[in-house]
Design a protein around this motif. Structure first.
Motif, mmCIF file in Angstrom:
data_model
loop_
_atom_site.group_PDB
_atom_site.id
_atom_site.type_symbol
_atom_site.label_atom_id
_atom_site.label_comp_id
_atom_site.label_asym_id
_atom_site.label_seq_id
_atom_site.Cartn_x
_atom_site.Cartn_y
_atom_site.Cartn_z
ATOM 1 N N ASN A 60 25.936 29.520 46.599
ATOM 2 C CA ASN A 60 25.613 29.096 48.426
ATOM 3 C C ASN A 60 23.779 28.979 48.853
ATOM 4 N N GLY A 61 23.143 29.310 48.233
ATOM 5 C CA GLY A 61 21.282 29.894 48.505
ATOM 6 C C GLY A 61 20.971 29.884 49.577
ATOM 7 N N VAL A 62 21.565 31.194 49.759
ATOM 8 C CA VAL A 62 21.527 31.578 51.207
ATOM 9 C C VAL A 62 21.792 33.521 50.685
ATOM 10 N N LEU A 63 20.951 33.910 49.819
ATOM 11 C CA LEU A 63 20.619 35.057 49.386
ATOM 12 C C LEU A 63 19.604 35.830 50.459
ATOM 13 N N LEU A 64 18.771 35.375 50.861
ATOM 14 C CA LEU A 64 17.121 35.542 51.170
ATOM 15 C C LEU A 64 17.740 35.482 52.711
ATOM 16 N N LEU A 65 18.347 34.385 53.847
ATOM 17 C CA LEU A 65 18.892 35.022 54.476
ATOM 18 C C LEU A 65 20.290 36.001 54.981
ATOM 19 N N VAL A 66 21.190 36.425 53.543
ATOM 20 C CA VAL A 66 21.979 36.725 53.800
ATOM 21 C C VAL A 66 21.349 38.973 54.163
ATOM 22 N N HIS A 67 20.636 39.024 53.346
ATOM 23 C CA HIS A 67 19.656 39.860 53.004
ATOM 24 C C HIS A 67 18.488 40.565 54.131
ATOM 25 N N GLU A 112 -2.340 12.275 49.306
ATOM 26 C CA GLU A 112 -1.964 12.736 49.472
ATOM 27 C C GLU A 112 -0.387 13.114 49.278
ATOM 28 N N VAL A 113 0.565 14.359 49.807
ATOM 29 C CA VAL A 113 1.678 14.505 48.969
ATOM 30 C C VAL A 113 2.834 15.000 50.195
ATOM 31 N N LEU A 114 3.405 15.215 50.852
ATOM 32 C CA LEU A 114 4.569 15.243 51.285
ATOM 33 C C LEU A 114 5.439 16.292 50.616
ATOM 34 N N PRO A 115 5.826 17.170 50.449
ATOM 35 C CA PRO A 115 5.923 18.025 49.972
ATOM 36 C C PRO A 115 7.956 17.908 50.614
ATOM 37 N N LEU A 116 8.486 17.778 50.298
ATOM 38 C CA LEU A 116 10.412 18.003 50.250
ATOM 39 C C LEU A 116 11.539 19.379 50.021
ATOM 40 N N LYS A 117 11.773 19.491 50.134
ATOM 41 C CA LYS A 117 12.282 21.042 50.277
ATOM 42 C C LYS A 117 11.212 21.855 49.998
ATOM 43 N N GLY A 118 11.714 22.975 49.058
ATOM 44 C CA GLY A 118 10.901 23.841 48.408
ATOM 45 C C GLY A 118 9.936 25.023 49.533
ATOM 46 N N PRO A 119 9.169 24.808 48.902
ATOM 47 C CA PRO A 119 8.310 26.562 49.317
ATOM 48 C C PRO A 119 8.490 25.927 50.818
ATOM 49 N N GLY A 127 9.793 30.224 58.510
ATOM 50 C CA GLY A 127 9.545 30.230 59.002
ATOM 51 C C GLY A 127 8.551 31.798 57.795
ATOM 52 N N ASP A 128 8.987 31.421 56.549
ATOM 53 C CA ASP A 128 8.555 32.237 55.739
ATOM 54 C C ASP A 128 9.362 31.285 54.148
ATOM 55 N N VAL A 129 8.256 31.629 53.179
ATOM 56 C CA VAL A 129 8.818 30.859 52.207
ATOM 57 C C VAL A 129 10.109 32.106 51.220
ATOM 58 N N ALA A 130 9.629 32.773 51.708
ATOM 59 C CA ALA A 130 10.410 33.820 50.947
ATOM 60 C C ALA A 130 12.349 34.235 51.719
ATOM 61 N N LEU A 131 12.007 33.254 52.345
ATOM 62 C CA LEU A 131 13.573 33.323 52.881
ATOM 63 C C LEU A 131 14.809 31.974 52.605
ATOM 64 N N ARG A 132 14.274 31.319 52.356
ATOM 65 C CA ARG A 132 14.700 29.696 51.806
ATOM 66 C C ARG A 132 14.558 29.897 49.785
ATOM 67 N N ALA A 133 15.688 30.040 48.836
ATOM 68 C CA ALA A 133 15.844 29.625 47.660
ATOM 69 C C ALA A 133 15.234 28.778 47.265
ATOM 70 N N ILE A 238 23.635 22.752 55.342
ATOM 71 C CA ILE A 238 24.193 22.970 56.441
ATOM 72 C C ILE A 238 22.918 24.269 57.538
ATOM 73 N N MET A 239 23.031 24.647 56.675
ATOM 74 C CA MET A 239 22.159 25.794 57.807
ATOM 75 C C MET A 239 20.344 24.732 58.141
ATOM 76 N N ASP A 240 20.052 23.855 56.898
ATOM 77 C CA ASP A 240 18.608 23.771 57.123
ATOM 78 C C ASP A 240 18.827 22.721 58.099
ATOM 79 N N VAL A 241 20.015 21.906 58.052
ATOM 80 C CA VAL A 241 19.855 20.717 59.301
ATOM 81 C C VAL A 241 19.923 21.045 60.489
ATOM 82 N N ALA A 242 20.898 23.106 60.927
ATOM 83 C CA ALA A 242 21.227 23.329 61.908
ATOM 84 C C ALA A 242 19.581 24.285 62.635
ATOM 85 N N ARG A 243 18.530 24.456 61.953
ATOM 86 C CA ARG A 243 17.080 24.341 61.769
ATOM 87 C C ARG A 243 16.782 23.563 62.393
ATOM 88 N N ALA A 244 16.922 22.504 61.572
ATOM 89 C CA ALA A 244 15.742 20.865 61.671
ATOM 90 C C ALA A 244 15.871 20.977 63.523
#
Length: 388
Positions: A60-67, A112-119, A127-133, A238-244
């Motif tokens: 589910n891509g949430v290992l970093l958040l669970v940890h 000009e670059v607009l990063p999508l998703k990722g870090p 608030g931290d690149v190491a909280l979302r895989a 789902i977490m991404d939408v909630a956070r946004a």
């Protein structure tokens, strides 16, 4: 949506999960995972299967958040769980450094670059690149700059994975996968006005490198459409939408709802909100409920469509997001426009025509038959005219 109970040591009852099989027969590990993500107080049961929990968190891509949640609660995590989290963090940091280097290259060319998703998304939402895989880098550039960007990546040792499609082209170098976009998604399925996206974007910064960032409303609409395209089959979407959606002024929610309605994106927004409500109800802002209350019919349709995401076979739902849109769109004219747009030939249709030496002008006629061949009559009919 099926309800289930958290472990006896947890303090709340969870109402839904993203995986259908877990909703039918939820495990204690699944319930614990949801409780972690909801930010609720809990105690870890002594008999928890940490390997099952690790697999669920990874899937589910949430290992970093669970940890992070487990660490904050002082949970006694086994060594292999901590090691897996550290490896995931290390990869996220490596990906962030690769993004920083690429942004430097683009800056040197004044692109000009607009990063999508990722870090970049991890930094914005968590608030931290190491909280979302993340597994790759998705970069949006202007269409006029796209050829120069392709040349840049090829010159940096990347290999193109086929030609450009309707909205992007993929490149790879060693373990690094880059998806270079000139549209957010296929225009026929997700009608984003890319020029407006760029005009509403704002200057931002990623580790000292200049980037563009979407407006808050555009980011939510993009995350909702991206999640729906994949059936919201991973909790991180789902977490991404909630956070946004967090921390806005009340009137900003109303402005976003009006923008979504004007641009034909209201079904994506409302379905995304209803999925968040089902999974993380305490994270959905009350002001958003007030903003959407003026469209009770649209909300009811979106709620019914969201229900399907939790009740049907996942593969069916992922392939059927067009049907979910049509089920949730309250305006008849927009539903018919969407159906006709879906019948227009795609990039892959024209590729097929070249391979089979069929005149490209005939693809308007051939496209419906290709759809019938791909989906069969019953499924094609269900997508175009979903049951209410």
């Amino acid at each position: 949506m099926a309800a289930f109970r958290t472990p006896v040591t947890a303090t709340q009852t969870c109402s839904a999960i993203s995986l259908r099989q877990c909703a039918d027969d939820p495990s204690p590990e699944t319930a614990l995972l949801i409780t972690c993500l909801r930010g609720l107080p809990y105690l870890v049961p002594e008999d928890v299967d940490w390997k099952v929990l690790l697999d669920l968190a990874r899937e589910n891509g949430v290992l970093l958040l669970v940890h992070q949640s487990m660490f904050a609660m002082g949970a006694d995590m086994p060594g292999f769980f901590r090691i897996a989290a550290r490896e995931c963090q290390a990869f996220a940091e490596w990906l962030a450094e690769e993004l920083k280097e690429l942004l430097q290259d683009f800056r040197d060319l004044r692109i000009e670059v607009l990063p999508l998703k990722g870090p970049s998304l991890a930094l914005t939402l968590y608030g931290d690149v190491a909280l979302r895989a993340s597994n790759d880098l998705d970069l949006l550039v202007r269409r006029d700059d796209f050829p120069r960007c392709e040349t840049l990546l090829l010159g940096r040792g990347f290999i193109g994975l086929g030609p450009a499609g309707e909205h992007d082209r993929r490149f790879i170098r060693d373990e690094l996968l880059v998806e270079l976009h000139f549209e957010l998604a296929s225009p026929r399925d997700f009608p984003f006005d890319i020029d407006h996206i760029w005009s509403r974007s704002r200057p931002h910064d990623f580790r000292g490198q200049p980037v563009r960032a979407m407006s808050d409303a555009d980011l939510v609409l993009y995350l909702c459409s991206h999640g729906l395209k994949h059936g919201f089959s991973r909790l991180i979407w789902i977490m991404d939408v909630a956070r946004a959606l967090r921390g806005w002024q009340p009137d900003a929610y109303e402005e976003m709802v009006q923008q979504a309605r004007r641009e034909g994106l209201q079904p994506y927004l409302l379905i995304g909100c209803e999925v968040v409500r089902a999974m993380f109800p305490q994270l959905l802002p009350e002001a958003l409920d007030i903003a959407t209350s003026a469209s009770p019919k649209a909300v009811a349709l979106a709620r019914a469509a969201a229900w399907r995401l939790f009740s049907e076979n996942r593969q069916v739902v992922i392939n059927d997001y067009r049907g979910l849109y049509l089920q949730a769109e309250p305006h008849v004219l927009r539903r018919w426009r969407y159906r006709f747009r879906y019948l227009m030939p795609t990039y892959s249709d024209y590729q097929w025509a070249r391979r089979h030496r069929v005149q490209s002008g005939l693809m308007v006629v051939v496209r419906p038959f290709r759809l019938l061949h791909k989906y069969g009559f019953r499924k094609a009919l269900r997508i175009a005219f979903p049951r209410s």
